[in-house]
Design an enzyme around this catalytic site. Structure first.
Site, short mmCIF file in Angstrom:
data_model
loop_
_atom_site.label_atom_id
_atom_site.label_comp_id
_atom_site.label_asym_id
_atom_site.label_seq_id
_atom_site.Cartn_x
_atom_site.Cartn_y
_atom_site.Cartn_z
N ARG A 21 -55.32 122.73 52.25
CA ARG A 21 -55.34 124.39 52.00
C ARG A 21 -55.56 125.07 53.59
O ARG A 21 -55.25 126.08 53.52
CB ARG A 21 -56.43 124.76 51.22
CG ARG A 21 -56.17 124.60 49.57
CD ARG A 21 -57.27 124.82 48.88
NE ARG A 21 -58.67 124.58 49.01
CZ ARG A 21 -59.57 124.83 48.56
NH1 ARG A 21 -59.84 125.79 47.80
NH2 ARG A 21 -60.70 124.07 48.73
N TYR B 10 -67.90 113.91 35.85
CA TYR B 10 -66.86 114.91 35.51
C TYR B 10 -66.26 114.62 34.00
O TYR B 10 -66.19 115.47 33.35
CB TYR B 10 -65.67 114.82 36.46
CG TYR B 10 -65.67 115.47 37.76
CD1 TYR B 10 -65.65 116.72 38.09
CD2 TYR B 10 -66.09 114.55 38.70
CE1 TYR B 10 -65.74 117.10 39.41
CE2 TYR B 10 -66.28 115.09 40.03
CZ TYR B 10 -66.11 116.41 40.41
OH TYR B 10 -66.19 117.06 41.51
N ARG C 268 -47.29 125.23 48.13
CA ARG C 268 -48.14 125.63 46.87
C ARG C 268 -47.71 126.86 46.26
O ARG C 268 -47.41 127.08 45.23
CB ARG C 268 -49.53 125.56 47.20
CG ARG C 268 -50.21 125.95 45.82
CD ARG C 268 -51.81 125.60 45.89
NE ARG C 268 -52.36 125.69 44.48
CZ ARG C 268 -53.50 125.26 44.28
NH1 ARG C 268 -54.14 124.30 45.05
NH2 ARG C 268 -54.14 125.52 43.14
N ARG D 137 -59.46 115.05 53.26
CA ARG D 137 -58.70 116.18 52.77
C ARG D 137 -57.63 116.97 54.20
O ARG D 137 -57.53 118.36 54.14
CB ARG D 137 -59.64 117.37 52.49
CG ARG D 137 -60.37 116.99 51.29
CD ARG D 137 -61.16 118.43 50.73
NE ARG D 137 -62.02 117.75 49.50
CZ ARG D 137 -63.20 118.43 49.37
NH1 ARG D 137 -63.65 119.48 50.34
NH2 ARG D 137 -63.94 118.17 48.49
N ASP E 180 -55.67 113.45 43.41
CA ASP E 180 -57.08 113.86 43.07
C ASP E 180 -57.57 112.78 42.25
O ASP E 180 -56.93 111.88 41.57
CB ASP E 180 -57.04 115.09 42.09
CG ASP E 180 -58.51 115.71 42.02
OD1 ASP E 180 -59.00 115.46 41.08
OD2 ASP E 180 -58.75 116.48 42.89
#
Length: 341
Positions: free
Chosen positions: A27, A147, A36, A23, A73
């Site tokens: 963020r 998921y 973003r 990652r 993702d």
């Protein structure tokens, strides 16, 4: 000449440890947050290939990591299999329809949803220096299936584990379908310029040993075998998070070239129990990176020392946290780059 990361994943030891962070494109970086805010939501960024390439490259420019990990993702695979995918603010990803009562049969595959990801890989690889490794990835079938069945992430994968026990034939069909699409997806990334790929099995730790063999080891081995048949020179990293004492069997039986280790694994135990000479990746606790201080330096050196006698890629035990200070990443890099055997 390959970069030090690619060389290490191929089993060649080096005095300096290559480093990248799961990652790392995301963020915690102010430049990511700015982009973003300009471009919109997460999925819009993934499918804007210029933006996705820029995000992938941001941590390389700032920190000089040895590898660039594709900004995407793991749920792009079920999206390409025909499920609807949304990322809702404060709620995480949502997939619909949930795969219950043989719902797999009602899906129509949309393989063109994978094409922009390959274009991002091409753009990043063309912009990277030759000594930096382009890393692609996919979710492993078990994790992706959790998921697809539940429609969202869950703490203990209750719905999916129950389905696998109740109707292993139907669940096996889901695993087989995800496996097939994942082989094509990773092969497409490699053809576009990915020099190594990682299989993320983030929820592998929720399974019993027998279920782990069936739903983690077997499908990952099938993916590795199929991808290796097409791209024998491309290293594959397997990351079965939470696998604990099952990690050595995963390393031996899946055929992966390197194994990622989460923060719950004792690195001294892993160095002793994993196959001799196999490259390892990991395994600093992401919360240590968040905390910083002297303990960050001490624990980072402890990981380096534990794997001093085998090829080792320094990484975290899972993804970097959103609120991790930039200064702590710089501190970690200084420690890694100063380390000597």
């Amino acid at each position: 000449m390959p970069g030090i990361l690619l060389d290490t994943l191929r089993g060649n030891d080096a005095s300096r440890r290559p480093i990248w962070l799961m990652r790392q494109a995301g963020r915690y970086l102010p430049e990511y947050r700015a982009l973003r805010a300009e471009k919109g939501g997460f999925l819009a960024l993934v499918y804007d290939t210029d933006a996705a390439a820029e995000i992938t490259l941001q941590p390389i420019r700032r920190f000089g990591f040895d590898g660039a990990i594709l900004f995407s993702d793991i749920l792009i695979v079920p999206y390409a299999m025909g499920q609807d995918l949304q990322f809702l603010a404060g709620e995480g990803p949502k997939l619909s329809p949930r795969l219950v009562d043989n719902a797999l049969e009602g899906l129509s595959q949309v393989p063109e949803r994978l094409s922009p990801i390959y274009e991002t890989v091409r753009k990043v690889r063309s912009a990277l220096a030759v000594d930096k490794t382009m890393l692609g990835f996919a979710g492993s079938p078990w994790t992706v299936a959790t998921y697809m069945v539940a429609g969202e992430g869950s703490r203990d994968q209750h719905d999916t584990r129950a389905m696998a026990y109740r109707d292993p034939q139907a669940f096996g069909a889901i695993i087989d379908a995800v496996t097939q699409v994942t082989v094509e997806y990773l092969s497409g990334q490699i053809a576009a310029g990915a020099e190594a790929v990682q299989l993320f099995d983030s929820w592998a730790g929720s399974l019993s040993p027998a279920q782990f063999e069936r739903w983690v080891i077997a499908p990952n081995a099938a993916i590795v075998q199929a991808v290796k048949a097409r791209h024998p020179e491309t290293p594959i990293i397997g990351f079965p998070k939470g696998s604990g004492e099952k990690l050595p069997s995963y390393a031996r039986e899946t055929g992966v070239d390197a194994v990622g280790i989460d923060e719950t694994i004792d690195p001294i135990w892993a160095a002793r129990e994993l196959p001799a000479g196999m490259p390892v990746q990991g395994n600093l606790d992401p919360l240590l990176l968040l905390a910083g201080g002297e303990e960050l330096d001490r624990q980072a050196r402890a990981v380096l020392d534990a794997f001093a006698d085998r090829p080792h890629v320094f990484n975290l035990g899972h993804g970097i946290g959103q609120h991790t200070p930039i200064a702590h990443v710089e501190q970690l890099l200084g420690t890694i780059r100063a380390w000597e055997r």
